[in-house]
Design a protein around this motif. Structure first.
Motif, short mmCIF file in Angstrom:
data_model
loop_
_atom_site.label_atom_id
_atom_site.label_comp_id
_atom_site.label_asym_id
_atom_site.label_seq_id
_atom_site.Cartn_x
_atom_site.Cartn_y
_atom_site.Cartn_z
N MET B 1 0.85 -1.20 0.00
CA MET B 1 0.00 0.00 0.00
C MET B 1 0.88 1.24 0.00
SD MET B 1 -1.66 0.07 3.86
CE MET B 1 -1.72 -1.70 4.09
N SER B 2 0.30 2.34 -0.48
CA SER B 2 1.08 3.56 -0.68
C SER B 2 1.71 4.05 0.61
CB SER B 2 0.19 4.65 -1.27
OG SER B 2 -0.91 4.86 -0.39
N GLN B 3 1.10 3.75 1.71
CA GLN B 3 1.57 4.27 2.99
C GLN B 3 1.17 3.25 4.03
OE1 GLN B 3 -0.38 7.88 4.04
NE2 GLN B 3 1.23 8.48 5.48
N ASP B 4 2.01 3.11 5.06
CA ASP B 4 1.62 2.14 6.10
C ASP B 4 0.68 2.82 7.07
OD1 ASP B 4 1.36 0.41 8.21
OD2 ASP B 4 3.38 -0.39 7.97
N PHE B 5 -0.61 2.65 6.80
CA PHE B 5 -1.63 3.31 7.63
C PHE B 5 -1.56 2.81 9.08
CE2 PHE B 5 -4.15 3.88 3.52
CZ PHE B 5 -3.82 5.22 3.42
N PHE B 6 -1.20 1.53 9.23
CA PHE B 6 -1.13 1.01 10.59
C PHE B 6 -0.09 1.76 11.40
CE2 PHE B 6 0.34 -1.73 13.96
CZ PHE B 6 -0.83 -2.19 14.50
N GLU B 7 1.08 1.89 10.80
CA GLU B 7 2.16 2.58 11.49
C GLU B 7 1.77 4.04 11.79
OE1 GLU B 7 6.62 3.17 10.15
OE2 GLU B 7 5.96 1.08 9.98
N LEU B 8 1.15 4.65 10.80
CA LEU B 8 0.72 6.05 10.94
C LEU B 8 -0.19 6.24 12.15
CD1 LEU B 8 0.60 8.89 9.52
CD2 LEU B 8 -1.42 8.03 8.30
N HIS B 9 -1.10 5.29 12.35
CA HIS B 9 -2.11 5.47 13.39
C HIS B 9 -1.82 4.68 14.66
CE1 HIS B 9 -4.54 7.76 10.63
NE2 HIS B 9 -4.49 6.78 9.74
N GLN B 10 -0.68 4.02 14.69
CA GLN B 10 -0.38 3.18 15.86
C GLN B 10 -0.39 3.95 17.18
OE1 GLN B 10 2.96 0.62 15.24
NE2 GLN B 10 2.23 -0.85 16.76
N PRO B 11 0.14 5.18 17.22
CA PRO B 11 0.09 5.92 18.51
C PRO B 11 -1.34 6.09 19.04
CG PRO B 11 1.62 6.98 16.98
CD PRO B 11 0.92 5.91 16.20
N VAL B 12 -2.27 6.42 18.15
CA VAL B 12 -3.66 6.56 18.58
C VAL B 12 -4.22 5.20 19.04
CG1 VAL B 12 -6.02 6.99 17.78
CG2 VAL B 12 -4.18 8.60 17.22
N LEU B 13 -3.88 4.15 18.30
CA LEU B 13 -4.35 2.82 18.66
C LEU B 13 -3.86 2.42 20.05
CD1 LEU B 13 -5.88 0.27 17.74
CD2 LEU B 13 -3.76 -0.53 16.68
N GLU B 14 -2.60 2.74 20.33
CA GLU B 14 -2.05 2.41 21.65
C GLU B 14 -2.83 3.13 22.76
OE1 GLU B 14 0.13 0.15 22.27
OE2 GLU B 14 0.75 -0.27 20.20
N LYS B 15 -3.12 4.41 22.51
CA LYS B 15 -3.89 5.16 23.52
C LYS B 15 -5.30 4.59 23.66
CE LYS B 15 -1.56 9.58 22.91
NZ LYS B 15 -1.69 10.80 22.10
N ALA B 16 -5.85 4.18 22.54
CA ALA B 16 -7.21 3.64 22.57
C ALA B 16 -7.25 2.32 23.35
CB ALA B 16 -7.70 3.41 21.14
N LEU B 17 -6.21 1.50 23.20
CA LEU B 17 -6.14 0.25 23.95
C LEU B 17 -6.09 0.53 25.45
CD1 LEU B 17 -3.58 -1.55 21.62
CD2 LEU B 17 -5.87 -2.43 22.17
#
Lengths: 554, 554
Positions: B1-17
């Motif tokens: 994919m053009s950009q690693d969306f997972f990596e991009l949003h991982q900080p928010v995901l960590e906070k959400a967890l």
């Protein structure tokens, strides 16, 4: 309660949580019946305890029994003549609801602590349980001990572990503080209470009453539900012993023993249906035929239903480094408990133009002959073979061998009656192996028992497609493949993922496709018609409880 | 994919967890429509974007459309005249299956990354979405912005968070090493692959298309399923915008945009039934009437069905420190979006001999009058009131007010038509509050809309029993209680736990029983007939995927 069982067992629970995360090898319950593990007199004590049960009223203290239930016959050839109390389904459910009130309020630590103590005490009775399992299911002693005792206990512990994992992530209390710009934040206290679903029903099977029964039983119990255990009429004793131990622990902990009850009944009555359709029954765990499992899924609409049903387990042989190892491993899987495991292979696909092996090209017939000969060899010495095959649980399975023979397919290895050196009346049969063609629709259904087919396919690609489509349409709990080609392995893995069936690759040693290990292997996937859940994962436990919150300003 | 969306949003995901574990206040999507959060021109840009959609073909690029679907009318009094492509259910499912192949293989990181990117882009379009939600549901602008935009996005993110939490605990690979006494251990490598269930269907409602639609949509998408979004025919636009954004992200990431599709259809056809019964559809999320929800649960047997249906929300008034605060808070809850929230209170139980308050004893009539007067006060200034009440979504709800009036019960506050200062044709009604007795069976069903009953009971104990039994029999998404007595609070909490309904105690300030906050409050419990699942918990996501393992010797 007299003792904090949760605290007592917390170290094991912590290890179990870690094991479930890492999925390496771990078992707290010793699988070897060695005196080092269970004590010098454990074997004879277990035998004596079993003998003492025969011919008597089972020592379960209950209210409201209306007569008794009996009728178990050992597949090794003698009646048990144990009498269990008969209690009406309505009375069982009412008692479960009454017992549920204080059990619900006790909370997760108590539920999990009691569950772990029950498992620990069951472990101590593993030799008695082995006798009970052997003489109801027909398993050989070693399997009855391991699968009926420690391995079943492992699976029970695994379910408790997942239950605790899911429950413990819900905080008891949280403070919610929402900023309001320059004003004081809004501050609330939120309390979260885990509540059970209600009454749970466990419907046992005749072949693995404890191994298949414990996951549902302990998943429901550890999440605060009360449990009615309804054994198969021909394999009551293993679950009756389990219920006996559970009630003993519950009473000691100060709970109504009716949190766990036994619903013994005779074959052919409608106890299962009456219990399953009772509006108070909210969880049902079932292992058995597709007909009964599908009936539950369709009709017990008030309950969450977990089923393990029939399937067609398959083997794909593409190529082999060690054809003898392949044949030996497969023969063992076919002979083990006479194919009466839900994971036992049935259809073995081999390309009709043969396969490549380390020793060169082998024709289809040579591969089929290798398998048949390994089967014959395993059953050559009756005294040793019967320990592997055990006995045939029921007459219908024995007759199915005749029905398979009557298909008129070429016989690769014929099923024979073996004399059991200890039990003259034991119902022992060796595996029947038939040759079939891939266009024979009759083999794409479950032939439960020691019946398998070596199936000629057009190619490995054809074998893979057959395996995938059959697992999708008819269900499967196991898939095995042999190949020396990484591309083929990847294709088979993709097919397994599409069909939702666990794959074992190139098993030629001491691991067999029939076997799964708690905390590491998932048993079933829930992704094909053979089972709608896996043992055990989050999905198996997460719907057994709910969370009710209370919030207020602070 | 053009950009690693997972990596991009991982900080928010960590906070959400972390937020989901702690359940305190947390939201990554700003709920205030302030220019500081969304930019100086965001409001006018959103309005312009909405205006540009009116009267045109919706800019969704699809294959195989057969004509178009239209017919949305703003509850504020004008037709939208937007045309959506009409695609047959069979074609949608076939396209979903085709798109599902590469989506399945992409794995959890891709599924979660794409989901998070979609949510992020939806957030940027929150003003456009607010217009879309306002002019389909009838919500006032502020609620349409918050509940339709950031709060819905929060609930979507919450579902993705739980999905990731459950998937990420399955290791990709494990080494299983079983000791063999003095011999070499048996060593196996086990690979675990997360596989989706198949095609998911989201059935949207007309009142909260995004807030109620996103949890199921994102829970299914983030676990690798393809999703067909079927909006309510009168509230297509908010979900059409959502699908548009999802397809844009999917295409950018190199996936077939048909991973997410729109099933726009006209009222009264059988699109929902056709989709729901398609054998490939394995997951269904539904919000709407009990009749339709129960039909799905009974008939869509091939699918895991998550429903949120009707209920009777109740308030117990036992005693109060601040009766004005009680009345003000309740009046707000009754008026907010004209009682068209699934959590809005309906039956308010007050003992017929009155209650104790800080200012002394108040009679039943005084309590009822306090509530009615607070309601009248809130709707006194039409220009301000319409922002709170919004408009009535559909004519059936407006007519239900007349039906309630026709019950012949004493009127405490009558429903009036309000003139909307901006939209002359808006369908605006103030709340109707009636007096009822506890033995009036007609009030123990959902009266959806701005209709409530102050109910005279024998005592608080009677109120508690009524609330418990009604929630059990008819379902409830909220329960509110007012008491200054800790024993009563404990009794109500126990009743709430028995009935499986979330309880709010003594809300007199800026928190209302209708409202729940993602990551902190569970919406629904799954433990009474109003909903068979909670938003969101492990149970809501754990059955949306399965694990397929491949093991081999190493």
């Amino acid at each position: 309660m007299s003792q904090d069982f949760f605290e007592l067992h917390q170290p094991v629970l912590e290890k179990a949580l870690q094991a479930a995360r890492e999925r390496g090898y771990w078992s707290p319950f010793a699988e070897s019946p060695s005196p080092r593990n269970y004590g010098e007199t454990a074997a004879q004590d277990g035998q004596a305890a079993f003998d003492a049960l025969l011919g008597k009223a089972f020592p379960l203290v209950v209210d409201g029994a209306e007569g008794s239930v009996s009728g178990e016959v050992s597949p090794f050839g003698f009646p048990l003549n144990i009498r269990y109390p008969r209690i009406s389904p309505d009375r069982l459910v009412a008692a479960a609801q009454t017992a549920g009130e204080s059990w619900r309020r006790a909370g997760p630590r108590a539920w999990v602590g009691v569950s772990l103590e029950i498992l620990t005490r069951l472990n101590r009775r593993s030799f008695e349980m082995a006798q009970a399992v052997q003489h109801t299911t027909g398993q050989g002693f070693m399997m009855a001990f391991q699968a009926g005792g420690p391995h079943a206990q492992d699976r029970g512990l695994e379910a408790v572990t997942y239950a605790w994992q899911e429950m413990s992530r819900i905080p008891d209390v949280a403070i919610w503080e929402k900023p309001q710009g320059k004003n004081e934040p809004i501050k609330m206290e939120k309390r979260f209470t885990i509540v059970p679903r209600g009454v749970a029903l466990v419907i046992g099977c005749s072949t693995f009453p404890t191994w298949n029964g414990y996951p549902g039983l302990f998943a429901s119990l550890a999440t605060g539900n009360t449990v009615i255990v309804k054994p198969h009429p021909s394999a009551i004793l293993p679950l009756a012993l389990t219920v006996l131990v559970a009630r003993e622990v519950l009473a000691e902990a100060g709970f109504d023993p009716n949190v766990v009850q036994l619903a013994a009944h005779e074959a052919g009555d409608d106890t299962a249906q009456q219990l399953a359709l009772n509006p108070a029954v909210k969880l049902i765990d079932f292992t058995g035929s597709s007909a009964n499992g599908n009936w539950l899924e369709q009709n017990a609409r008030q309950a969450q239903v977990y089923t393990e049903k029939a399937g067609v387990n398959q083997v794909i042989i593409d190529s082999a480094a060690d054809i003898k190892g392949v044949a030996r491993n497969l023969a063992f899987s076919l002979a083990l408990y006479s194919g009466q495991m839900c994971t036992a292979p049935q259809n073995i696909y081999v390309p009709r133009d043969g396969i490549d092996t380390a020793e060169g090209r082998l024709s289809f017939d040579e591969v089929a002959a290798a398998i048949a000969s390994a089967v014959e060899k395993l059953s050559g010495d009756a005294a040793r073979a019967v320990e592997l095959t055990g006995a045939i649980q029921n007459e219908a399975t024995a007759q199915r061998i005749d029905a398979a023979r009557a298909l008129g397919l070429p016989v690769l290895a014929d099923s024979r009656v073996l004399e059991h050196p200890q039990f003259a009346q034991a119902r022992v049969r060796t595996p029947l192996v038939l040759r079939a063609d891939a266009d024979d629709a009759r083999i794409f259904q479950e032939w439960f028992g020691p019946i398998s087919f070596v199936v000629a396919t057009d190619s490995t690609a054809h074998s893979v497609k057959l395996a995938r489509d059959t697992a999708r349409a008819h269900g499967a709990l196991s898939l095995s493949a042999y190949t020396t080609d990484d591309d083929v392995a990847a294709q088979v893995q993709d097919a397994a993922e599409q069909a939702g069936v666990a794959l074992s690759l190139n098993l030629t040693g001491a691991v067999f496709v029939n076997q799964t290990a708690a905390f590491s292997d998932f048993h079933g996937t829930g992704a094909n018609p053979a089972a709608n859940a896996a043992l055990s994962d989050s999905a198996f436990v997460a719907n057994r409880f709910r969370v009710v919150q209370t919030r207020r300003h602070v």
